[in-house]
Enzyme design. Structure first.
Site, PDB file in Angstrom:
ATOM      1  CD1 TRP A 107      81.909  40.566  29.267  1.00  0.00           C
ATOM      2  CD2 TRP A 107      82.219  42.664  29.957  1.00  0.00           C
ATOM      3  NE1 TRP A 107      80.766  41.269  28.982  1.00  0.00           N
ATOM      4  CE2 TRP A 107      80.922  42.566  29.387  1.00  0.00           C
ATOM      5  CE3 TRP A 107      82.630  43.907  30.449  1.00  0.00           C
ATOM      6  CZ2 TRP A 107      80.049  43.637  29.313  1.00  0.00           C
ATOM      7  CZ3 TRP A 107      81.757  44.974  30.364  1.00  0.00           C
ATOM      8  CH2 TRP A 107      80.483  44.847  29.807  1.00  0.00           C
TER       9      TRP A 107
ATOM     10  CD  GLU B 211      69.036  39.913  32.482  1.00  0.00           C
ATOM     11  OE1 GLU B 211      69.998  40.364  33.126  1.00  0.00           O
ATOM     12  OE2 GLU B 211      68.195  39.140  32.980  1.00  0.00           O
TER      13      GLU B 211
ATOM     14  CE  LYS C 131      74.705  35.668  38.786  1.00  0.00           C
ATOM     15  NZ  LYS C 131      73.242  35.679  38.629  1.00  0.00           N
TER      16      LYS C 131
ATOM     17  CG  HIS D  19      48.926  58.296  29.642  1.00  0.00           C
ATOM     18  ND1 HIS D  19      48.281  59.498  29.487  1.00  0.00           N
ATOM     19  CD2 HIS D  19      48.293  57.654  30.658  1.00  0.00           C
ATOM     20  CE1 HIS D  19      47.301  59.600  30.374  1.00  0.00           C
ATOM     21  NE2 HIS D  19      47.291  58.486  31.094  1.00  0.00           N
TER      22      HIS D  19
ATOM     23  CG  ASN E 258      89.144  40.476  37.224  1.00  0.00           C
ATOM     24  OD1 ASN E 258      89.570  40.133  36.127  1.00  0.00           O
ATOM     25  ND2 ASN E 258      88.538  39.632  38.043  1.00  0.00           N
ATOM     26  N   GLY E 259      89.162  44.955  36.605  1.00  0.00           N
ATOM     27  CA  GLY E 259      88.952  46.340  37.003  1.00  0.00           C
ATOM     28  C   GLY E 259      89.277  47.299  35.879  1.00  0.00           C
TER      29      GLY E 259
ATOM     30  CE  LYS F 217      65.996  37.386  35.677  1.00  0.00           C
ATOM     31  NZ  LYS F 217      66.534  38.749  35.630  1.00  0.00           N
TER      32      LYS F 217
ATOM     33  NE  ARG G  67      83.959  36.813  38.002  1.00  0.00           N
ATOM     34  CZ  ARG G  67      83.843  37.362  39.208  1.00  0.00           C
ATOM     35  NH1 ARG G  67      83.285  36.673  40.180  1.00  0.00           N
ATOM     36  NH2 ARG G  67      84.282  38.571  39.441  1.00  0.00           N
TER      37      ARG G  67
ATOM     38  CD  GLU H  29      63.909  40.451  37.415  1.00  0.00           C
ATOM     39  OE1 GLU H  29      64.642  39.451  37.378  1.00  0.00           O
ATOM     40  OE2 GLU H  29      64.349  41.622  37.344  1.00  0.00           O
TER      41      GLU H  29
ATOM     42  CB  CYS I 103      87.219  40.018  34.312  1.00  0.00           C
ATOM     43  SG  CYS I 103      87.134  41.207  32.974  1.00  0.00           S
TER      44      CYS I 103
END
Length: 609
Positions: free
Chosen positions: A73, A489, A604, A505, A98-99, A486, A27, A482, A2
């Site tokens: 968002w 995402e 973000k 395993h 926001n929140g 990536k 964001r 990581e 947001c």
């Protein structure tokens, strides 16, 4: 996630609001809106991108000297125009937020009983009706905001305007970031300084519980108790061109290529030729770090993977026990606290809600020593920590973190060297040698960047795949994690990472010709073990893509694609090996045609739990 922008000026603020929203697109959001005061409140909202909102504002000839704007968002309610901000009550008060308001259901019932009609599913609508309720009683917007926020449980950053107060903008924050921008006979608010760079670089960061009363000529701030306070003014080091694409196709590509400079900038003020400077962590760093008997690192997402690398470094080079934990999990488990364990928190933005709350949890348990590693000065995480290390990555716009990750790793290695020296585990000669290698790191990363065409060719083979497997061993297993993150995402290819020794395993059951297997294969003590693991993949018909060091004894063969990086970088190898995985993910996403910088469903800066 947001974004908020607001302005009070003697010129039309609509272009300022729209440009601010455009700069906050990174964001993550799914709808946008604005409201200006123009013979009453004039509102424009849209589902989709800011460009669509701008087109509607142009068609409606939206104009005003006071306004607020927002990118949303979705949390409470789907991404629809009715749920988009700003929300308005009785044609008089408008709010952006926001929140998350945790007691919104109880407040909603209370307000319905008072006669308020709700038109959205959002928790934000209770805020605007609550402010209107108090404003109707007091006829004072500031007093109404103060009374309303006293009833809110949860996190919020809000901007408020009133049709009856044509030159007044009120802002408040608790748990979500918000700042005030200072101009000449005009002032602004935003959730991120980048939104205001075209109009000002002078900002005031609001503290927890602050309420700001903002006019054309002055800004008055009061704290959570209602007392007038002075908050320091800051000149942002960012410039407008730092958040522009330049010659690059996407911000992610730009930020991947900015890593040599970001690493060099992070090192510049932190080291001499022979030593890590303790003062770079804070004036009391040497005394505090000499006392710690362990390290616990709290982080989320990409930052957690950096923490996992540091876990290996700190234990092997300093002899201190170290544990990396996902911040959101740490908060909700029974933890045995040791007051002399150093709590390290990692966050690119410094506003990650779970990490901030994990730090507060650690302090409440009695931990006496805390350090924040962050890319944003004056962020909530930095302000809440005893010590701080500011990475010099510069603004990171792409949702998928790249240069923030590698500069976090640099900061964590510097912390390792300092802890090792203070404990007598790292000699002066060893420290000097590793600092020399750190200064060579930008050049090694640049050599990897020069391999982009070859990596892009590999990425073409991933475009039609549904799944991928990433393998690493030891300190490079978090780099495999990581790399998988990536890829998933931004390309939406399902990717998982495992320690290569775990293949037999379970994960080996998934390997076939349609699942590419990416291996991080540095020339370290585990290389021969890794080669044996990779043979297991080839025996099952798996296709291998191996990132090896220049001095590794690997031979390309059918089903084994090999790319040679620079010579082995010792303990700094994880930083070097993370870069080609970023490039692979970027070009795989390009091939699939996804929105690289703004992947679906992601934000973000995750400022809510």
């Amino acid at each position: 996630m947001c974004g908020i922008v607001g302005a009070v000026a003697q010129r039309n603020v609509v272009p300022i609001l729209l440009e601010g929203l455009r700069r906050l697109e990174y964001r993550g959001y799914d709808s946008a809106g604005l409201v200006v005061l123009n013979n009453g409140l004039q509102r424009v909202r849209s589902v989709g991108r800011v460009a669509e909102l701008a087109a509607q504002a142009g068609q409606q000839q939206t104009h005003g000297h006071l306004g607020i704007a927002h990118t949303r968002w979705a949390t409470h309610g789907a991404p629809t125009e009715d749920n988009a901000h700003p929300h308005i009550s009785q044609g008089t008060v408008a709010v952006v937020h926001n929140g998350i308001i945790e007691n919104h259901e109880a407040l909603r019932e209370k307000l319905k009983a008072l006669g308020y009609v709700f038109t959205s599913q959002t928790d934000t609508e209770v805020i605007v009706h609550l402010i209107h309720h108090h404003y109707h009683a007091s006829r004072d917007l500031l007093a109404a905001v103060r009374a309303a926020t006293a009833e809110l449980h949860g996190a919020y950053a809000i901007g408020v305007v009133c049709a009856e107060s044509p030159h007044r903008l009120v802002a408040a924050r608790r748990g979500s970031p918000l700042l005030v921008g200072l101009g000449i006979e005009e002032n602004f608010i935003a959730s991120d300084v980048s939104a205001l760079l075209p109009v000002t670089q002078k900002v005031i960061y609001l503290e927890e519980g602050d309420i700001a009363d903002i006019g054309l000529l002055d800004v008055k701030i009061s704290d959570a108790a209602g007392n007038p306070v002075e908050r320091g003014e800051h000149i942002s080091e960012l410039s407008p061109d730092m958040v522009e694409l330049g010659k690059y196709r996407h911000f992610m590509q730009k930020e991947i290529h900015e890593q040599p400079r970001a690493i060099a900038n992070t090192l510049q003020a932190a080291v001499t030729a022979e030593h890590v400077l303790p003062a770079i962590f804070g004036p009391d760093a040497e005394t505090m770090l000499s006392r710690v008997n362990g390290v616990r690192i709290l982080a989320c997402g990409t930052s957690y993977h950096a923490a996992k690398v540091a876990e290996y470094w700190i234990e092997s080079l300093t002899g201190l026990p170290c544990r990396a934990e996902i911040a959101s999990e740490y908060r909700y488990r029974a933890s045995v606290a040791d007051p002399d364990t150093l709590i390290v928190t990692l966050s690119q933005s410094g506003e990650t809600r779970d990490t901030i709350d994990a730090l507060l949890q650690a302090k409440s348990l009695g931990h006496k020593h805390s350090l924040s590693i962050c890319n944003v000065p004056e962020s909530a995480l930095v302000r809440g920590s005893d010590l701080k290390f500011l990475t010099r990555a510069g603004p990171e716009i792409g949702v998928a973190s790249t240069k923030a990750f590698t500069t976090q790793l640099v900061a964590l290695f510097l912390l390792t060297l300092l802890l090792g020296r203070l404990r007598g585990k790292i000699s002066a000669a060893q420290e000097k040698t590793w600092l020399t290698q750190l200064r060579e790191l930008p050049g090694l990363v640049q050599q990897v960047l020069n391999l982009e065409p070859e990596i892009a060719a590999w990425a073409e083979r991933f475009a039609d795949k549904q799944h991928a497997l990433f393998l690493g061993r030891g300190v490079h297993y978090p780099i495999a994690l990581e790399g998988a993150l990536k890829l998933k995402e931004i390309s939406y290819i399902h990717a998982e990472a495992y320690p290569a020794g775990e293949l037999k395993h379970g994960p080996l059951a998934l390997v076939d010709k349609d699942m590419p297997v990416v291996a991080v294969a540095p020339n370290d003590s585990l290389l021969e073990k890794l080669k044996s693991n990779l043979q297991e993949v080839r025996a099952r018909g798996g296709e291998l893509y191996v990132f090896a060091d220049q001095d590794s004894n690997f031979t390309p063969q059918e089903g084994l694609h090999l790319l040679r990086l620079p010579t082995h970088a010792g303990p700094l190898s994880p930083i070097v090996h993370s870069v080609p995985l970023q490039i692979l993910a970027y070009h795989a996403a390009l091939c699939k045609g996804t929105d690289v910088d703004k992947p679906r469903n992601l934000a973000k800066s995750v400022t809510v739990e």
